[in-house]
Design a protein around this motif. Structure first.
Motif, mmCIF file in Angstrom:
data_model
loop_
_atom_site.group_PDB
_atom_site.id
_atom_site.type_symbol
_atom_site.label_atom_id
_atom_site.label_comp_id
_atom_site.label_asym_id
_atom_site.label_seq_id
_atom_site.Cartn_x
_atom_site.Cartn_y
_atom_site.Cartn_z
ATOM 1 N N VAL A 18 0.880 -1.178 0.000
ATOM 2 C CA VAL A 18 0.000 0.000 0.000
ATOM 3 C C VAL A 18 0.912 1.220 0.000
ATOM 4 C CG1 VAL A 18 -1.823 1.245 1.206
ATOM 5 C CG2 VAL A 18 -1.780 -1.267 1.257
ATOM 6 N N SER A 19 0.993 1.915 -1.116
ATOM 7 C CA SER A 19 2.031 2.924 -1.323
ATOM 8 C C SER A 19 2.059 3.999 -0.240
ATOM 9 C CB SER A 19 1.863 3.586 -2.698
ATOM 10 O OG SER A 19 0.620 4.259 -2.779
ATOM 11 N N PHE A 20 0.886 4.478 0.172
ATOM 12 C CA PHE A 20 0.868 5.575 1.147
ATOM 13 C C PHE A 20 1.129 5.121 2.581
ATOM 14 C CE2 PHE A 20 -3.512 4.176 0.495
ATOM 15 C CZ PHE A 20 -3.972 3.987 1.799
ATOM 16 N N MET A 21 1.221 3.792 2.785
ATOM 17 C CA MET A 21 1.593 3.269 4.101
ATOM 18 C C MET A 21 3.064 2.876 4.167
ATOM 19 S SD MET A 21 -1.572 0.831 5.286
ATOM 20 C CE MET A 21 -3.259 1.417 5.377
ATOM 21 N N GLU A 22 3.685 2.646 3.011
ATOM 22 C CA GLU A 22 5.062 2.161 3.010
ATOM 23 C C GLU A 22 6.022 3.195 3.577
ATOM 24 O OE1 GLU A 22 6.133 0.716 -0.863
ATOM 25 O OE2 GLU A 22 4.726 -0.965 -0.773
ATOM 26 N N TRP A 23 6.875 2.724 4.509
ATOM 27 C CA TRP A 23 7.897 3.554 5.160
ATOM 28 C C TRP A 23 7.294 4.737 5.931
ATOM 29 C CZ3 TRP A 23 12.061 0.863 5.409
ATOM 30 C CH2 TRP A 23 12.455 0.055 4.351
ATOM 31 N N VAL A 24 6.040 4.613 6.367
ATOM 32 C CA VAL A 24 5.379 5.682 7.128
ATOM 33 C C VAL A 24 5.131 5.174 8.541
ATOM 34 C CG1 VAL A 24 3.368 7.198 7.311
ATOM 35 C CG2 VAL A 24 4.318 6.633 5.050
ATOM 36 N N ALA A 25 5.847 5.728 9.511
ATOM 37 C CA ALA A 25 5.756 5.244 10.887
ATOM 38 C C ALA A 25 4.364 5.443 11.468
ATOM 39 C CB ALA A 25 6.799 5.947 11.756
ATOM 40 N N ASP A 26 3.633 6.470 11.015
ATOM 41 C CA ASP A 26 2.285 6.716 11.544
ATOM 42 C C ASP A 26 1.374 5.508 11.351
ATOM 43 O OD1 ASP A 26 2.927 9.214 12.414
ATOM 44 O OD2 ASP A 26 1.855 10.302 10.837
ATOM 45 N N PHE A 27 1.606 4.736 10.283
ATOM 46 C CA PHE A 27 0.765 3.578 10.035
ATOM 47 C C PHE A 27 1.228 2.348 10.797
ATOM 48 C CE2 PHE A 27 -0.940 6.030 6.451
ATOM 49 C CZ PHE A 27 -2.297 5.774 6.631
ATOM 50 N N HIS A 28 2.126 2.533 11.753
ATOM 51 C CA HIS A 28 2.409 1.451 12.695
ATOM 52 C C HIS A 28 1.112 1.065 13.407
ATOM 53 C CE1 HIS A 28 4.576 -0.875 15.809
ATOM 54 N NE2 HIS A 28 3.652 -0.388 16.616
ATOM 55 N N GLY A 29 0.348 2.073 13.818
ATOM 56 C CA GLY A 29 -0.873 1.805 14.584
ATOM 57 C C GLY A 29 -2.018 2.729 14.221
ATOM 58 N N LYS A 30 -2.257 2.911 12.936
ATOM 59 C CA LYS A 30 -3.312 3.824 12.475
ATOM 60 C C LYS A 30 -4.220 3.110 11.493
ATOM 61 C CE LYS A 30 -3.865 8.090 9.766
ATOM 62 N NZ LYS A 30 -3.127 9.121 8.986
ATOM 63 N N SER A 31 -5.528 3.227 11.728
ATOM 64 C CA SER A 31 -6.502 2.602 10.839
ATOM 65 C C SER A 31 -6.711 3.439 9.580
ATOM 66 C CB SER A 31 -7.841 2.452 11.568
ATOM 67 O OG SER A 31 -8.860 2.029 10.694
ATOM 68 N N PRO A 32 -6.834 2.800 8.412
ATOM 69 C CA PRO A 32 -7.134 3.568 7.198
ATOM 70 C C PRO A 32 -8.582 4.054 7.197
ATOM 71 C CG PRO A 32 -7.143 1.223 6.700
ATOM 72 C CD PRO A 32 -6.671 1.361 8.122
ATOM 73 N N SER A 33 -8.787 5.254 6.674
ATOM 74 C CA SER A 33 -10.140 5.778 6.494
ATOM 75 C C SER A 33 -10.833 5.024 5.361
ATOM 76 C CB SER A 33 -10.071 7.262 6.163
ATOM 77 O OG SER A 33 -9.452 7.443 4.890
ATOM 78 N N GLU A 34 -12.109 5.311 5.136
ATOM 79 C CA GLU A 34 -12.818 4.670 4.026
ATOM 80 C C GLU A 34 -12.153 4.998 2.692
ATOM 81 O OE1 GLU A 34 -15.380 2.521 3.744
ATOM 82 O OE2 GLU A 34 -15.277 2.265 5.918
ATOM 83 N N GLU A 35 -11.780 6.254 2.513
ATOM 84 C CA GLU A 35 -11.122 6.659 1.273
ATOM 85 C C GLU A 35 -9.781 5.945 1.116
ATOM 86 O OE1 GLU A 35 -9.385 10.713 -0.917
ATOM 87 O OE2 GLU A 35 -10.588 10.874 0.922
ATOM 88 N N GLU A 36 -9.036 5.873 2.204
ATOM 89 C CA GLU A 36 -7.741 5.188 2.164
ATOM 90 C C GLU A 36 -7.917 3.687 1.926
ATOM 91 O OE1 GLU A 36 -5.010 8.044 5.049
ATOM 92 O OE2 GLU A 36 -6.370 6.568 5.956
ATOM 93 N N LEU A 37 -8.964 3.099 2.512
ATOM 94 C CA LEU A 37 -9.229 1.679 2.292
ATOM 95 C C LEU A 37 -9.473 1.393 0.822
ATOM 96 C CD1 LEU A 37 -9.876 -1.225 3.192
ATOM 97 C CD2 LEU A 37 -12.238 -0.462 3.598
ATOM 98 N N ASN A 38 -10.301 2.202 0.192
ATOM 99 C CA ASN A 38 -10.595 1.989 -1.232
ATOM 100 C C ASN A 38 -9.338 2.124 -2.087
ATOM 101 O OD1 ASN A 38 -13.330 1.538 -0.752
ATOM 102 N ND2 ASN A 38 -13.848 3.713 -0.912
ATOM 103 N N LYS A 39 -8.499 3.097 -1.747
ATOM 104 C CA LYS A 39 -7.250 3.268 -2.482
ATOM 105 C C LYS A 39 -6.327 2.073 -2.253
ATOM 106 C CE LYS A 39 -3.367 6.473 -3.109
ATOM 107 N NZ LYS A 39 -2.733 7.738 -2.649
ATOM 108 N N ALA A 40 -6.259 1.614 -1.004
ATOM 109 C CA ALA A 40 -5.413 0.466 -0.684
ATOM 110 C C ALA A 40 -5.849 -0.782 -1.438
ATOM 111 C CB ALA A 40 -5.421 0.205 0.820
ATOM 112 N N LEU A 41 -7.147 -1.058 -1.462
ATOM 113 C CA LEU A 41 -7.663 -2.248 -2.152
ATOM 114 C C LEU A 41 -7.383 -2.169 -3.650
ATOM 115 C CD1 LEU A 41 -11.055 -2.734 -0.298
ATOM 116 C CD2 LEU A 41 -9.000 -4.127 -0.068
ATOM 117 N N ALA A 42 -7.498 -0.967 -4.230
ATOM 118 C CA ALA A 42 -7.211 -0.810 -5.651
ATOM 119 C C ALA A 42 -5.745 -1.123 -5.939
ATOM 120 C CB ALA A 42 -7.563 0.618 -6.096
ATOM 121 N N GLU A 43 -4.856 -0.681 -5.049
ATOM 122 C CA GLU A 43 -3.426 -0.960 -5.239
ATOM 123 C C GLU A 43 -3.111 -2.440 -5.066
ATOM 124 O OE1 GLU A 43 -0.872 1.507 -2.938
ATOM 125 O OE2 GLU A 43 -1.624 3.372 -3.783
#
Length: 283
Positions: free
Chosen positions: A254-279
């Motif tokens: 998931v490009s916007f989560m890669e190498w991003v420390a904030d996503f150690h413990g952060k839930s994706p929003s609905e918009e982010e979920l849709n983008k993640a699934l597409a990737e």
């Protein structure tokens, strides 16, 4: 049950299966964490191929009989990556996949960290970091005392190696010549507060494990063929424990989560979920 690979064509099929299972696991991870509104996507996504290869190639296990005495054991020491383990267990048939969206809900067997008493296929209740290798030592010693030939696999986080208990357990495993243990280090380079080398440098990590008496291997944590080969090689080591240092990427896939420390413990929003699934599905 034991999985046999008798020829190269069969191996290619198995590798393709692991690739597809890994893709499904990534879908499950981001979807269940979104549904829960909390969780740890980064370190779950980084370890998917490792766990999938264990369950769909290497490990001797039976989803219909999770307590089978002769099963290989998988210990998730970095327990916050529970969504990765849950996703692979569901893919392997330990429980229905629709249970995944109960992650972190009250009374769900899928808690934020694994609970051995509530979910089939869980070997150790996890939470506080640093404990899994000690647990694995106990399981490995018990196997030797009982003349069992099962193996014990334990997945460690690189930030987790800040914990002193890891090194006490490393020393004990070498002392007792626990060659039925294979540890795997998810070397994704990030922990909750940032890069591991800024928070508390663990390098030279391979030399440290060697100095504790371990056989050390280093791999690309996403090269399925390489993972298979090194798991087989580690199983052939005698009279010392083995560790595989898997070089990985936090938030892999998931490009916007890669190498991003904030996503150690952060839930994706609905918009982010849709983008993640597409990737994940290459759309």
């Amino acid at each position: 049950m034991p999985r046999k690979v008798s020829d190269s064509n069969n191996l290619e099929k198995r590798m393709k299966e692991i690739e597809e299972r890994s893709k499904e696991a990534r879908k499950h991870i981001v979807t269940m964490i979104n549904a829960a509104g909390s969780g740890h996507p980064g370190g779950s996504l980084s370890a998917v191929e490792i766990i999938a290869t264990l369950y769909f190639y290497k490990m001797r296990h039976d989803p219909k009989n999770p307590s089978w005495e002769d099963r290989d054991r998988f210990i998730l020491s970095k327990g916050h990556a529970a969504p990765a383990l849950y996703a692979v267990l569901a893919e392997a048939g330990y429980f229905p996949a629709d249970l995944l969206n109960t992650l972190r809900k009250i009374n769900s067997p899928l808690q934020g960290h694994p609970d051995k008493k509530r979910l089939p296929g869980i070997e150790m209740s996890a939470g506080s970091l640093g404990q899994g290798l000690s647990f694995a030592n106990g399981a490995a010693l018990a196997g030797k005392m009982d003349n069992k030939d099962y193996r014990v696999y334990v997945l460690l986080g690189d930030g987790e190696c800040d914990e002193g208990q890891i090194w006490e357990a490393a020393m004990a495993a070498a002392h007792y010549k626990l060659d039925n243990i294979t540890a795997i280090l998810d070397r994704n380079g990030l922990q909750i507060d940032g890069p591991t080398e800024k928070v508390m440098s663990i390098e030279p990590i391979a030399d440290k494990w060697r100095s504790f008496g371990w056989s050390v291997f280093e791999i690309d944590g996403y090269d399925i063929r390489e993972i298979i080969e090194v798991l087989d090689e580690a199983a052939r080591v005698r009279h010392k424990p083995s560790i595989i240092i898997a070089h990985t990427t936090k938030g892999k896939g998931v490009s916007f989560m890669e190498w991003v420390a904030d996503f150690h413990g952060k839930s994706p929003s609905e918009e982010e979920l849709n983008k993640a699934l597409a990737e994940i599905y290459g759309k």
